[in-house]
Motif scaffolding. Structure first.
Motif, mmCIF file in Angstrom:
data_model
loop_
_atom_site.group_PDB
_atom_site.id
_atom_site.type_symbol
_atom_site.label_atom_id
_atom_site.label_comp_id
_atom_site.label_asym_id
_atom_site.label_seq_id
_atom_site.Cartn_x
_atom_site.Cartn_y
_atom_site.Cartn_z
ATOM 1 N N MET A 1 59.614 58.700 29.781
ATOM 2 C CA MET A 1 60.859 59.388 30.083
ATOM 3 C C MET A 1 61.879 58.336 30.527
ATOM 4 N N GLY A 2 62.994 58.279 29.830
ATOM 5 C CA GLY A 2 64.014 57.294 30.167
ATOM 6 C C GLY A 2 63.692 55.878 29.746
ATOM 7 N N VAL A 3 62.759 55.707 28.832
ATOM 8 C CA VAL A 3 62.351 54.352 28.443
ATOM 9 C C VAL A 3 63.459 53.593 27.718
ATOM 10 N N VAL A 4 64.292 54.299 26.949
ATOM 11 C CA VAL A 4 65.353 53.610 26.217
ATOM 12 C C VAL A 4 66.362 53.061 27.228
ATOM 13 N N GLY A 5 66.500 51.756 27.236
ATOM 14 C CA GLY A 5 67.376 51.073 28.169
ATOM 15 C C GLY A 5 66.653 50.492 29.382
ATOM 16 N N ARG A 6 65.373 50.801 29.521
ATOM 17 C CA ARG A 6 64.601 50.305 30.667
ATOM 18 C C ARG A 6 64.016 48.932 30.345
ATOM 19 N N THR A 7 63.945 48.088 31.330
ATOM 20 C CA THR A 7 63.308 46.788 31.179
ATOM 21 C C THR A 7 61.796 46.989 31.066
ATOM 22 N N ALA A 8 61.177 46.256 30.167
ATOM 23 C CA ALA A 8 59.734 46.363 29.954
ATOM 24 C C ALA A 8 58.974 46.092 31.250
ATOM 25 N N GLY A 9 57.943 46.877 31.480
ATOM 26 C CA GLY A 9 57.071 46.658 32.631
ATOM 27 C C GLY A 9 57.668 47.033 33.971
ATOM 28 N N THR A 10 58.632 47.969 33.986
ATOM 29 C CA THR A 10 59.303 48.263 35.250
ATOM 30 C C THR A 10 59.286 49.734 35.664
ATOM 31 N N ALA A 11 58.539 50.595 34.975
ATOM 32 C CA ALA A 11 58.458 51.984 35.433
ATOM 33 C C ALA A 11 57.782 51.948 36.804
ATOM 34 N N GLU A 12 58.531 52.330 37.827
ATOM 35 C CA GLU A 12 58.078 52.159 39.206
ATOM 36 C C GLU A 12 56.708 52.780 39.472
ATOM 37 N N SER A 13 56.461 53.941 38.897
ATOM 38 C CA SER A 13 55.199 54.632 39.152
ATOM 39 C C SER A 13 54.002 53.941 38.502
ATOM 40 N N PHE A 14 54.245 52.993 37.612
ATOM 41 C CA PHE A 14 53.161 52.337 36.875
ATOM 42 C C PHE A 14 53.052 50.846 37.216
ATOM 43 N N LEU A 15 53.799 50.396 38.199
ATOM 44 C CA LEU A 15 53.886 48.953 38.477
ATOM 45 C C LEU A 15 52.539 48.269 38.691
ATOM 46 N N VAL A 74 60.639 58.798 16.276
ATOM 47 C CA VAL A 74 60.074 58.702 17.631
ATOM 48 C C VAL A 74 61.133 58.190 18.604
ATOM 49 N N ILE A 75 61.896 57.207 18.202
ATOM 50 C CA ILE A 75 62.954 56.696 19.066
ATOM 51 C C ILE A 75 63.981 57.783 19.337
ATOM 52 N N ALA A 76 64.336 58.564 18.328
ATOM 53 C CA ALA A 76 65.270 59.669 18.515
ATOM 54 C C ALA A 76 64.692 60.688 19.505
ATOM 55 N N TYR A 77 63.399 60.935 19.401
ATOM 56 C CA TYR A 77 62.733 61.854 20.343
ATOM 57 C C TYR A 77 62.771 61.299 21.771
ATOM 58 N N LEU A 78 62.467 60.012 21.910
ATOM 59 C CA LEU A 78 62.471 59.389 23.239
ATOM 60 C C LEU A 78 63.870 59.434 23.869
ATOM 61 N N LYS A 79 64.899 59.312 23.043
ATOM 62 C CA LYS A 79 66.271 59.331 23.523
ATOM 63 C C LYS A 79 66.767 60.739 23.843
ATOM 64 N N ALA A 80 66.188 61.750 23.220
ATOM 65 C CA ALA A 80 66.689 63.117 23.342
ATOM 66 C C ALA A 80 66.549 63.639 24.774
ATOM 67 N N ASP A 81 67.610 64.241 25.245
ATOM 68 C CA ASP A 81 67.594 64.861 26.567
ATOM 69 C C ASP A 81 68.480 66.101 26.517
ATOM 70 N N PRO A 82 67.923 67.268 26.520
ATOM 71 C CA PRO A 82 66.505 67.558 26.738
ATOM 72 C C PRO A 82 65.685 67.321 25.468
ATOM 73 N N LYS A 83 64.394 67.203 25.663
ATOM 74 C CA LYS A 83 63.486 67.011 24.539
ATOM 75 C C LYS A 83 63.390 68.301 23.731
ATOM 76 N N PRO A 84 63.269 68.156 22.401
ATOM 77 C CA PRO A 84 63.109 69.365 21.562
ATOM 78 C C PRO A 84 61.757 70.029 21.804
#
Length: 129
Positions: free
Chosen positions: A53-67, A119-129
């Motif tokens: 969620m929100g991966v497009v535009g995020r720096t790799a390896g930085t999802a806080e919950s997965f650090l 898949v990229i279009a799906y990841l970008k979609a908000d809200p998700k289809p």
């Protein structure tokens, strides 16, 4: 005659590239079903892999919950400046091990460029289809 054929070919190629670049989030949701065993995209819930969620535009390896769970390779890629824009996501989805050597993702990649764009279009979609 040759000029007309070349013009038509270029128009067809440009249309194809434009359609691919945009992608279809509904079709992307179906392709993303290959990813749901390890990733969530509609919520921020982590699984074996980080949520997307929100991966497009995020720096790799930085999802806080997965650090604490990222591979060293993914954290290093992020530290080196890898941001998940559309171009980088497309390369990664095509061949994760080539884009970020040493990452832990077991998935070998998507071979179809339309699937990748969707898949990229799906990841970008908000809200998700």
């Amino acid at each position: 005659m040759l000029r007309a054929v070349l013009s038509a070919s270029l128009l067809l190629l440009a249309t194809s590239i434009a359609a691919q670049a945009g992608g279809d989030p509904v079709l992307g949701k179906h392709v993303f079903n290959r990813c749901v065993a390890c990733h969530e995209a509609a919520t921020d819930r982590d699984k074996v892999g980080p949520h997307l969620m929100g991966v497009v535009g995020r720096t790799a390896g930085t999802a806080e919950s997965f650090l604490g769970h990222y591979s060293e390779a993914m954290m290093s890629a992020g530290a080196a400046g890898l941001v998940w824009d559309e171009a980088n996501l497309a390369e990664y989805l095509k061949s994760p091990k080539l884009k970020v050597p040493g990452n832990r993702m077991a998935f070998s990649g998507l071979s179809n460029d339309d699937d990748i764009a969707n898949v990229i279009a799906y990841l970008k979609a908000d809200p998700k289809p």
